[in-house]
Structures are given as structure tokens and as C-alpha cells.
Design a protein around this motif. Structure first.
Motif, mmCIF file in Angstrom:
data_model
loop_
_atom_site.group_PDB
_atom_site.id
_atom_site.type_symbol
_atom_site.label_atom_id
_atom_site.label_comp_id
_atom_site.label_asym_id
_atom_site.label_seq_id
_atom_site.Cartn_x
_atom_site.Cartn_y
_atom_site.Cartn_z
ATOM 1 N N ALA A 1 20.444 15.618 -23.817
ATOM 2 C CA ALA A 1 19.785 15.072 -24.767
ATOM 3 C C ALA A 1 19.074 15.484 -25.899
ATOM 4 N N GLU A 2 18.398 16.769 -25.410
ATOM 5 C CA GLU A 2 17.859 17.618 -26.491
ATOM 6 C C GLU A 2 18.733 18.086 -27.429
ATOM 7 N N MET A 3 20.212 18.430 -27.018
ATOM 8 C CA MET A 3 21.117 18.922 -27.961
ATOM 9 C C MET A 3 21.700 17.845 -28.843
ATOM 10 N N ILE A 4 21.453 16.749 -28.510
ATOM 11 C CA ILE A 4 22.489 15.599 -29.216
ATOM 12 C C ILE A 4 21.401 14.723 -30.041
ATOM 13 N N ALA A 5 20.146 14.996 -29.562
ATOM 14 C CA ALA A 5 19.193 13.991 -30.343
ATOM 15 C C ALA A 5 18.891 13.958 -31.626
ATOM 16 N N THR A 6 19.256 15.249 -32.191
ATOM 17 C CA THR A 6 18.887 15.568 -33.447
ATOM 18 C C THR A 6 20.098 15.256 -34.332
ATOM 19 N N HIS A 7 21.154 14.658 -33.826
ATOM 20 C CA HIS A 7 22.154 14.173 -34.604
ATOM 21 C C HIS A 7 21.574 12.982 -35.499
ATOM 22 N N PRO A 8 22.035 12.867 -36.768
ATOM 23 C CA PRO A 8 21.462 11.730 -37.516
ATOM 24 C C PRO A 8 22.100 10.356 -37.029
ATOM 25 N N ARG A 9 22.994 10.445 -36.457
ATOM 26 C CA ARG A 9 24.084 9.001 -35.864
ATOM 27 C C ARG A 9 23.518 8.873 -34.369
ATOM 28 N N ILE A 10 22.992 9.320 -33.805
ATOM 29 C CA ILE A 10 22.429 9.291 -32.440
ATOM 30 C C ILE A 10 20.655 8.923 -32.374
ATOM 31 N N LEU A 11 20.685 7.618 -31.671
ATOM 32 C CA LEU A 11 19.215 7.218 -31.543
ATOM 33 C C LEU A 11 19.166 7.422 -29.978
ATOM 34 N N LEU A 12 18.086 8.526 -29.825
ATOM 35 C CA LEU A 12 18.050 8.848 -28.538
ATOM 36 C C LEU A 12 16.436 9.900 -28.575
ATOM 37 N N ASP A 13 15.436 9.123 -27.377
ATOM 38 C CA ASP A 13 14.222 10.137 -27.307
ATOM 39 C C ASP A 13 14.482 11.000 -26.129
ATOM 40 N N PRO A 14 14.632 12.401 -26.315
ATOM 41 C CA PRO A 14 14.811 13.022 -25.181
ATOM 42 C C PRO A 14 13.602 13.093 -24.287
ATOM 43 N N THR A 15 12.473 12.753 -24.719
ATOM 44 C CA THR A 15 11.416 12.745 -23.609
ATOM 45 C C THR A 15 11.462 11.632 -22.629
ATOM 46 N N SER A 16 12.335 10.464 -23.193
ATOM 47 C CA SER A 16 12.502 9.372 -22.260
ATOM 48 C C SER A 16 13.671 9.749 -20.990
ATOM 49 N N VAL A 17 14.201 11.044 -21.015
ATOM 50 C CA VAL A 17 15.083 11.403 -20.059
ATOM 51 C C VAL A 17 14.370 11.927 -18.864
ATOM 52 N N GLN A 18 14.237 11.163 -17.709
ATOM 53 C CA GLN A 18 13.461 11.600 -16.699
ATOM 54 C C GLN A 18 14.267 12.289 -15.639
ATOM 55 N N THR A 19 15.590 11.650 -15.143
ATOM 56 C CA THR A 19 16.481 12.270 -14.190
ATOM 57 C C THR A 19 17.793 12.498 -14.764
ATOM 58 N N ASN A 20 18.827 12.079 -14.074
ATOM 59 C CA ASN A 20 20.222 12.677 -14.503
ATOM 60 C C ASN A 20 21.034 11.604 -15.278
ATOM 61 N N ILE A 21 20.409 10.667 -15.923
ATOM 62 C CA ILE A 21 21.120 9.780 -16.707
ATOM 63 C C ILE A 21 20.815 10.027 -18.359
ATOM 64 N N VAL A 22 21.525 9.894 -19.122
ATOM 65 C CA VAL A 22 21.296 9.999 -20.533
ATOM 66 C C VAL A 22 21.916 8.836 -21.057
#
Ligand SMILES: *Cc1c(COP(=O)(O)O)cnc(C)c1O
Length: 361
Positions: A272-293
């Protein structure tokens, strides 16, 4: 119809944590399992597994079933009469992936609550329950999914579980936990499985998700509930014979593969942290709590299907398309940390590739 049959060879598979294969050690445990007739309660390896699960969940009785789906559906049929209503989150597994079984098998109505990442509140339960009336269906069962699959692996906080189940009981309802990934929540939060299970009349755990067993799930509750479960298990053809072969895999999974779920969680967060910075990806890595992204693709006409196909074709990486622009990746014990940067780079470069980019501009 075979769903999601890949056209290209798969090298790294993050489609689901159900894809794990039994290890050599697990196969050895299966091959050497002592067995007997499960229907008669005479399979020693099944009994070992059931005792372990009873202890872990703090429940009086437990029963082995072929799948988590069967656990949910038998529980629903025990708790509900035809025409009764089950309250669950709008993302819940039985609403989307159990082939209409609540209607087909329990004859139950389902009422979806719009929670936040699979997690709803006691106020929402109060609002959803029908007042007693000759006209309305009776709301008889509340079901909670721990962790929430389509909610992105979110853990229900213990406080929230207590408040929604208290609300349900105030309305005279019974309560069920879909604990397909309960142990992911246990490992992520440090809360004991017993504590999560205590407020529920029935709970199931899946042995075939991150725990890595090939077959099986265990449904638990009090003696009276499990007696009723056994009648439906028999009626629906779920009663087994030498089930110790699969129960031994489940015991092995609970003994050896539970604590390592933390590795899957760390891998999911890393991805999650590695892809979240991509401008076309909407993802808050702090929302990832277990094994699902779960993430969305932004600012492009590229669909989730386009991206998953491109990833498979270019890199042999499989992830799931779970909506028009929504992708799900699930980490598990067959994908090591060393693979995560490869997956992240492949996702980012697929989004940057001419192929997909030109469709989007
Ligand atoms: C996988 C899953 C199930 C069903 O389990 P199977 O063993 O695949 O039938 C039920 N609920 C949730 C939340 C799941 O993820």
C-alpha cells in the motif's frame, strides 16, 4: 462458467488468500492423521481440531464443515424462519458471494446496512430494525464480518462489536460472526479471539484463508445451537466420514500459521505504501490494517479489468477487479516480502504504460 480463468501464466498471485497450497509439513500432518467416522463423532483428528477451536473461541461446541459459506448458511437457517430478516453490512459476503443462499436455503430476507468499510454502528442497527408489526418482516439476526473483506480487511473494534450486539439483543435478536478472517483481526489488534467471539451466539472461522489449509471451516456456538446445526449438516450432505485428513491440516494451520499472519499484514502495508504515491491510485495506506489492500484507479478511462489484464500479461501478476475502478490485492503465506516491490513496480508501470495511458488521456 469458470470465473477469472487467466489467459497468461501466473507468477505472483495476490487474487486471494484462498490460493495458499498446503506445505510439505501440512501434507505430512494430513497423511499421518488418525481417522474414524466423523458423523459418529469418532474421528479423533476432527475432535482435536474442534477442541482447539472451542478453546480459542470460548464456545461450548463446534462442528467441522466443508466451507465458510456453509457455516454462514447453516447458521442463518438455524437462526431464522422463512420470512425473517437478517441485518448485515452492504458489503457482507453472504450478500455478494453465496449465490443467493440466504433466500434459497433459509428463506430469509436480508437488510443491508451502509457501514464504513464494513463497520456499522448501534444507531444504524436501531434504525434498521423493524418495529414489531403485522406487516413488517421480523428482524431476528445480526451478522458481523470480522475482518471485513470488501471493507479492505478492516477490523471491527471490540467496543463497536459490543455496542452493535448489545443493540441487537435489546431488540430480541440473535447474533452471528462471520469470522472468515477472525485471526487476522486477532493478530493485528492483540485482542483475544474469545473476546471477539463472546458477544455472539454463533461464530465461524475459515481454515482456508490466510491460515493456509486446503479445505474446511469450523462453526461454533452453544450445545443447543450445534445440535440444530448437525441436523442441517446431515440434511444438506455436509456430514463427512474420515474428515481427519482435512482436520489435521486445520489443526496444523492454527498451530503453525496463525502468528505469521503478521507477515501478511506487514506485506500488505508495504504494498500500500509503495503504490499510494502514484498519482492515479486512490489509497490511504493507514487504512490497511490486515492482509487486504483495496484501491481505486483515478483520472483515467482505464478500468480495473484493463489493469488486471495488463498486469497478468506483462508481469504474470494477478490481482482482483472488484468494481469498475476498484482493485483488490490480498497477501498470504505463499507470497514473500521479496515479491512485494515487484508487484508495486508492476502496478505503477502498468498505469504509466502507453497501452493503458493512451486509453485514459
Ligand atoms: C471467504 C469468505 C467466506 C466464505 O468462505 P468459503 O470457505 O470460501 O466458503 C465467508 N465470509 C467471508 C468474509 C469470506 O471472506
Amino acid at each position: 462458467m469458470i470465473p477469472n480463468t487467466p489467459d497468461w501464466p501466473i507468477k505472483i498471485d495476490l487474487y486471494s488468500d484462498t490460493l495458499t497450497r498446503p506445505s510439505e509439513a501440512m501434507r505430512h500432518a494430513m497423511a499421518s492423521a488418525e481417522v474414524g467416522d466423523e458423523q459418529k463423532g469418532e474421528d479423533p483428528s476432527t475432535n482435536v481440531l474442534l477442541n482447539l477451536v472451542r478453546e480459542l473461541l470460548g464456545k461450548e461446541e463446534a462442528v467441522l464443515l466443508p466451507s465458510g459459506t456453509m457455516c454462514n448458511e447453516i447458521a442463518f437457517a438455524v437462526h431464522c424462519r422463512p420470512g425473517d430478516e437478517i441485518l448485515l453490512d452492504s458489503t457482507a459476503h453472504p450478500l455478494h458471494y453465496e449465490a443467493g443462499a440466504p433466500a434459497a436455503l433459509a428463506g430469509a430476507m436480508v437488510r443491508a446496512i451502509d457501514g464504513d468499510h464494513g463497520i456499522f454502528t448501534a444507531e444504524q442497527v436501531d434504525a434498521a430494525v423493524h418495529p414489531a408489526s403485522r406487516y413488517a418482516p421480523q428482524s431476528v439476526l445480526l451478522s458481523v464480518e470480522q475482518t471485513s473483506n470488501l471493507g479492505g480487511g478492516r477490523c471491527w473494534p471490540l467496543e463497536d462489536i459490543r455496542s452493535v450486539t448489545t443493540a441487537a439483543r435489546r431488540h430480541g435478536m440473535r447474533t452471528h460472526m462471520d469470522g472468515a478472517r477472525l485471526f487476522n483481526a486477532v493478530v493485528a489488534t492483540g485482542v483475544a479471539a474469545q473476546d471477539y467471539s463472546a458477544p455472539f451466539d454463533s461464530v465461524f472461522i475459515d481454515l482456508t484463508k490466510g491460515l493456509g489449509a486446503p479445505i474446511g471451516a469450523v462453526l461454533a456456538g452453544d450445545r443447543d445451537f450445534i445440535d440444530k446445526v448437525w441436523r442441517l449438516k446431515q440434511r444438506w450432505g455436509g456430514a463427512m466420514r474420515q474428515s481427519g485428513i482435512i482436520a489435521a491440516a486445520g489443526t496444523y494451520a492454527l498451530t503453525h500459521n496463525m502468528h505469521r499472519l503478521a507477515d501478511d499484514h506487514a506485506n500488505a502495508l508495504l504494498l500500500a505504501e509503495m503504490i499510494a504515491t502514484h498519482p492515479r491510485i486512490l489509497l490511504d495506506p493507514t487504512s490497511v490494517q490486515t492482509n487486504i489492500v483495496i484501491f481505486d484507479i483515478l483520472n483515467t478511462t482505464t478500468t480495473a479489468e484493463d489493469l488486471t489484464r495488463q498486469l497478468l500479461q506483462d508481469s504474470g501478476i494477478r490481482v482482483g477487479a472488484f468494481g469498475p475502478t476498484t482493485i483488490r490485492a490480498v497477501t498470504h503465506l505463499d507470497v514473500g516480502t521479496d515479491k512485494i516491490p515487484l508487484v508495486a513496480e508492476a502496478i505503477c508501470s502498468a498505469l504509466d504504460s502507453k497501452n493503458l495511458a493512451t486509453q485514459g488521456e
